[in-house]
Design an enzyme around this catalytic site. Structure first.
Site, mmCIF file in Angstrom:
data_model
loop_
_atom_site.group_PDB
_atom_site.id
_atom_site.type_symbol
_atom_site.label_atom_id
_atom_site.label_comp_id
_atom_site.label_asym_id
_atom_site.label_seq_id
_atom_site.Cartn_x
_atom_site.Cartn_y
_atom_site.Cartn_z
ATOM 1 N N CYS A 1 -54.987 39.196 50.877
ATOM 2 C CA CYS A 1 -54.968 39.079 52.695
ATOM 3 C C CYS A 1 -56.159 39.279 53.536
ATOM 4 O O CYS A 1 -56.597 40.419 54.028
ATOM 5 C CB CYS A 1 -53.928 39.924 52.910
ATOM 6 S SG CYS A 1 -52.472 39.966 52.324
ATOM 7 N N GLU A 2 -57.374 38.511 53.144
ATOM 8 C CA GLU A 2 -58.637 38.613 53.782
ATOM 9 C C GLU A 2 -59.118 37.255 54.022
ATOM 10 O O GLU A 2 -58.925 36.291 53.197
ATOM 11 C CB GLU A 2 -59.702 39.391 52.852
ATOM 12 C CG GLU A 2 -59.320 40.872 52.573
ATOM 13 C CD GLU A 2 -60.064 41.898 53.058
ATOM 14 O OE1 GLU A 2 -60.791 41.443 54.034
ATOM 15 O OE2 GLU A 2 -60.000 42.747 52.821
ATOM 16 N N TYR B 1 -71.950 37.769 48.786
ATOM 17 C CA TYR B 1 -73.164 37.181 48.810
ATOM 18 C C TYR B 1 -73.392 35.939 49.226
ATOM 19 O O TYR B 1 -74.324 35.388 49.156
ATOM 20 C CB TYR B 1 -73.847 37.223 47.269
ATOM 21 C CG TYR B 1 -73.899 38.715 46.492
ATOM 22 C CD1 TYR B 1 -74.607 39.519 46.763
ATOM 23 C CD2 TYR B 1 -73.083 38.564 45.186
ATOM 24 C CE1 TYR B 1 -74.558 40.683 46.317
ATOM 25 C CE2 TYR B 1 -73.318 39.779 44.550
ATOM 26 C CZ TYR B 1 -73.838 40.654 44.867
ATOM 27 O OH TYR B 1 -73.722 41.990 44.100
ATOM 28 N N TYR C 1 -72.034 39.101 36.839
ATOM 29 C CA TYR C 1 -71.652 39.520 37.904
ATOM 30 C C TYR C 1 -70.288 38.919 38.564
ATOM 31 O O TYR C 1 -70.140 38.842 39.779
ATOM 32 C CB TYR C 1 -72.680 39.634 39.240
ATOM 33 C CG TYR C 1 -74.017 40.082 38.631
ATOM 34 C CD1 TYR C 1 -74.256 41.506 38.572
ATOM 35 C CD2 TYR C 1 -75.196 39.123 38.464
ATOM 36 C CE1 TYR C 1 -75.409 41.838 38.054
ATOM 37 C CE2 TYR C 1 -76.364 39.704 37.973
ATOM 38 C CZ TYR C 1 -76.452 41.102 37.663
ATOM 39 O OH TYR C 1 -77.569 41.711 37.502
ATOM 40 N N PRO D 1 -83.554 41.147 31.492
ATOM 41 C CA PRO D 1 -82.709 39.984 32.036
ATOM 42 C C PRO D 1 -81.321 40.063 32.007
ATOM 43 O O PRO D 1 -80.779 40.783 30.876
ATOM 44 C CB PRO D 1 -83.233 38.782 31.219
ATOM 45 C CG PRO D 1 -83.574 39.265 29.839
ATOM 46 C CD PRO D 1 -84.172 40.645 30.008
ATOM 47 N N GLY D 2 -80.720 39.947 33.075
ATOM 48 C CA GLY D 2 -79.113 40.175 32.884
ATOM 49 C C GLY D 2 -78.529 38.631 33.383
ATOM 50 O O GLY D 2 -78.055 38.149 32.466
ATOM 51 N N GLY E 1 -84.376 39.555 37.165
ATOM 52 C CA GLY E 1 -84.378 39.033 38.335
ATOM 53 C C GLY E 1 -84.549 37.569 38.367
ATOM 54 O O GLY E 1 -84.525 36.770 39.442
HETATM 55 C C1 LIG Z 1 -79.885 44.523 38.050
HETATM 56 C C2 LIG Z 1 -80.960 44.781 37.242
HETATM 57 C C3 LIG Z 1 -81.415 44.048 36.309
HETATM 58 C C4 LIG Z 1 -80.953 42.436 35.833
HETATM 59 O O1 LIG Z 1 -81.169 41.682 36.909
HETATM 60 P P1 LIG Z 1 -80.999 40.272 36.884
HETATM 61 O O2 LIG Z 1 -81.285 39.569 38.258
HETATM 62 O O3 LIG Z 1 -79.548 39.984 36.472
HETATM 63 O O4 LIG Z 1 -81.708 39.728 35.750
HETATM 64 C C5 LIG Z 1 -82.620 44.600 35.438
HETATM 65 N N1 LIG Z 1 -83.152 45.639 35.855
HETATM 66 C C6 LIG Z 1 -82.608 46.444 36.778
HETATM 67 C C7 LIG Z 1 -83.619 47.805 37.055
HETATM 68 C C8 LIG Z 1 -81.676 46.082 37.591
HETATM 69 O O5 LIG Z 1 -81.348 46.951 38.294
#
Ligand SMILES: *Cc1c(COP(=O)(O)O)cnc(C)c1O
Length: 418
Positions: free
Chosen positions: A343-344, A318, A372, A276-277, A239
């Site tokens: 076409c949007e 978003y 993403y 973390p993503g 997050g």
């Molecule tokens: C999407 C997600 C993440 C990663 O979130 P980021 O905002 O990209 O760090 C981690 N845990 C869960 C369960 C998620 O769905």
């Protein structure tokens, strides 16, 4: 931490000019800096030395094999949300014992696949999922190690489409029901209770909601201990926000987040999992595109580029802001709406944006698209999925080739009566 800079007015990623990549890879394409991903991962590990931690990269942010492997080679585990992601993580070399499986709708088939591969943990989101998991585990004569994803009812103050920790969201088990479900799980044959999990949303601009969620989780763990349910793992989710705008709007960095974690959980004697993503990969990526047409409207100028919302959906989905940079820098400024060919009307990357003046055939880069971005791409308007390129110092390598029309169209077949 940006992967790009200008050298002689030419945009470079690491030490490679984008123009150089474009000689062999046609636009539009994604490119990623490997060292930027390394840097982000190391910001976590170097600031968490006082805790027993496991970083499980949230694969959904960018699930290209080369990206997962880049992180796995540094020791990262994976957080997956589907069988497909689990297969990707295993194939890229992530050890099963470093994989946690999240998601609200795991099917019995997916559960079976994960049990057979002996992953580290299931993050369970409902009582029905618990029952199904127990049932499948018993049938296979296995035990499923679980954490419950707790919904702490905290407002993450983020975009409504990526907020997950409020009581109205579909995610997790309400904290008020947590004790009952832990008691139940502790008595199930196929289940080993090991952890607590929380993930309140994505792109948080402030640390306060994290702190609030962690405080609530800590209290729960202490409560459970009083009932002789011992918790060895605290999964704090992901997050963390990244700065999409050239003026900063995320009020903290990875380092401050880690310091908060160390403070919050120093006395807990638990393994802390991070998922973390975005914060690992977002900064590493650029989407390179070419201006097809310039167009003068009644009251504004348009740049029509060869990338579209199907390649990068964040602006239309978003309302996301992304910096847009010319590949060849110049001093003359101009203001444009920067749009794609789909076409949007929603196929707009930026409105009323002032950038160096651009002409037809010029290249530009859309920044901070490593997370993403490509994973959310589609072939809407029968557009080909675009290539991805990984860059390391002065070298680049294609990590996903462009599809061709034949492959794309032949995915359909006529009905039996046609
Ligand atoms: C999407 C997600 C993440 C990663 O979130 P980021 O905002 O990209 O760090 C981690 N845990 C869960 C369960 C998620 O769905």
């Amino acid at each position: 931490m940006n992967p790009y800079h200008y050298k002689n007015n030419q945009l470079c990623i690491e030490n490679l000019a984008i123009k150089q990549i474009e000689k062999t890879v046609k636009t539009p394409f994604y490119c990623y800096s490997q060292s930027t991903i390394h840097g982000a991962y190391q910001s976590y590990t170097s600031n968490l030395q006082q805790l027993d931690t496991m970083i499980c990269y949230a694969v959904k942010a960018n699930s290209n094999q080369a990206i997962i492997k880049t992180l796995a080679d540094l020791g990262s585990g994976a957080d997956v949300v589907s069988e497909g992601e689990l297969r990707r993580a295993l194939k890229a070399g992530v050890q099963a014992q470093k994989i946690v499986y999240s998601g609200v709708a795991k099917t019995s088939h997916e559960i079976q696949f994960a049990l057979e591969n002996e992953i580290f943990q299931f993050n369970v989101e409902s009582e029905n999922e618990l029952d199904l998991l127990n049932q499948v585990a018993c049938q296979l004569n296995k035990k499923a190690a679980i954490a419950f994803r707790i919904n702490p009812d905290v407002d993450a103050h983020t975009h409504e489409k990526i907020s997950t920790g409020k009581s109205e969201n579909k995610f997790g088990i309400p904290i008020s029901k947590a004790r009952d479900i832990y008691r139940k799980a502790a008595n199930l044959e196929g289940i080993i209770v090991q952890g607590v999990d929380v993930h309140i949303g994505s792109q948080l601009t402030d640390l306060a909601p994290f702190q609030m969620a962690f405080d609530r989780i800590k209290l729960l763990v202490l409560d459970l201990e009083k009932e002789n349910i011992s918790i060895n793992v605290i999964d704090v989710g992901g997050g963390l926000g990244v700065n999409y705008e050239n003026h900063e709007n995320v009020s903290y960095g990875i380092e401050a987040y880690c310091q908060m974690l160390q403070k919050a959980f120093a006395d807990m004697n638990c393994k802390i999992i991070l998922e973390p993503g975005r914060s690992l990969v977002a900064n590493s990526g650029l989407l390179i595109s070419k201006v097809i047409y310039t167009k003068q409207g009644e009251d504004r100028d348009f740049l029509i580029i060869d990338a579209a919302m199907n390649d990068l959906i964040r602006p239309s989905m978003y309302d996301a802001y992304h910096d847009i940079l010319p590949i060849s820098n110049s001093n003359n400024q101009a203001t444009y709406d920067i749009v794609g060919p789909v076409c949007e009307t929603g196929d707009t990357f930026a409105r009323n944006r002032t950038i160096p003046q651009m002409n037809e055939g010029d290249l530009l880069a859309i920044a901070t698209v490593g997370a993403y971005g490509s994973v959310m791409a589609s072939t809407y308007n029968t557009r080909l999925q675009i290539p991805e390129v990984l860059v390391k110092d002065q070298t680049s390598s294609i990590i996903k080739a462009r599809t061709d029309y034949e492959t794309l169209i032949n995915q359909d077949s006529l009905a039996s009566w046609q």
